[in-house]
Design a protein around this motif. Sequence first.
Motif, short mmCIF file in Angstrom:
data_model
loop_
_atom_site.label_atom_id
_atom_site.label_comp_id
_atom_site.label_asym_id
_atom_site.label_seq_id
_atom_site.Cartn_x
_atom_site.Cartn_y
_atom_site.Cartn_z
N GLU A 23 0.82 -1.21 0.00
CA GLU A 23 0.00 0.00 0.00
C GLU A 23 0.85 1.26 0.00
O GLU A 23 1.96 1.28 0.53
CB GLU A 23 -0.91 0.00 1.23
CG GLU A 23 -1.87 -1.17 1.26
CD GLU A 23 -2.91 -1.11 2.36
OE1 GLU A 23 -3.61 -0.08 2.44
OE2 GLU A 23 -3.00 -2.08 3.13
N ASP A 24 0.32 2.29 -0.63
CA ASP A 24 0.90 3.62 -0.55
C ASP A 24 -0.24 4.64 -0.67
O ASP A 24 -1.41 4.26 -0.61
CB ASP A 24 2.00 3.83 -1.59
CG ASP A 24 1.52 3.76 -3.04
OD1 ASP A 24 0.30 3.94 -3.29
OD2 ASP A 24 2.35 3.54 -3.93
N GLN A 25 0.09 5.90 -0.87
CA GLN A 25 -0.93 6.94 -0.89
C GLN A 25 -1.94 6.78 -2.02
O GLN A 25 -3.05 7.29 -1.94
CB GLN A 25 -0.28 8.34 -0.95
CG GLN A 25 0.35 8.71 -2.28
CD GLN A 25 1.75 8.14 -2.46
OE1 GLN A 25 2.27 7.40 -1.64
NE2 GLN A 25 2.37 8.49 -3.59
N ARG A 26 -1.59 6.03 -3.07
CA ARG A 26 -2.50 5.82 -4.20
C ARG A 26 -3.53 4.74 -3.94
O ARG A 26 -4.58 4.71 -4.57
CB ARG A 26 -1.71 5.45 -5.45
CG ARG A 26 -0.71 6.49 -5.90
CD ARG A 26 0.25 5.92 -6.91
NE ARG A 26 1.02 4.85 -6.28
CZ ARG A 26 1.80 4.00 -6.94
NH1 ARG A 26 1.89 4.07 -8.24
NH2 ARG A 26 2.48 3.08 -6.28
#
Length: 186
Positions: A23-26
């Motif tokens: 996971e990341d900010q997108r």
Amino acid sequence: MARFDFVSTPLSGLTLVQRKAIEDQRGFLSRFYCADEFREAGLTKAIKQINQTLTRKKGAVRGMHFQYPPYVEAKLVSCLHGEIFDVAVDLRSNSPTFLHWHGAILSAQNRQSLLIPEGFAHGFQTLTEDCELIYLHTESYHPEAEGALNFADPKLGIVWPLATTEISDRDMNHKLIEQDFQGISL
């Protein structure tokens, strides 16, 4: 790097699969299937068919379906939208857990799947509205080999979490298990 955790259940061969996400900010990326990793977990046959279902009403039940030899199948069942109570029943005639069932909550949020081996019946109940599922099958559908159990059969004693709000006439009218039912010989 392993993208899945494979968790054994009380029924031999029935496996809860936890998909791991990056996971990341997108958002996230999650591997849905990998032949190499699933082979190590016991799914040795190739995927032959992929089905998708949408069940609109909370409390609806679908199942309990299976195929007889020579078309027995393993399935990987995942919930892409909503939340379901997914159930598998051991029909293997030589199994110490013959006619035992196991249920697991599958949802888009928990990213869990149920890997159901050959010789099991499968069904589910929707716990939310608009549940969307995807099934990966190791065998194509053969209507002449189709079998089914009644979702409310007292011999199975499946404890569905909600009152049943909807079920097809076909699924409602599956026969109860008869005394001489021998299951599936693999």
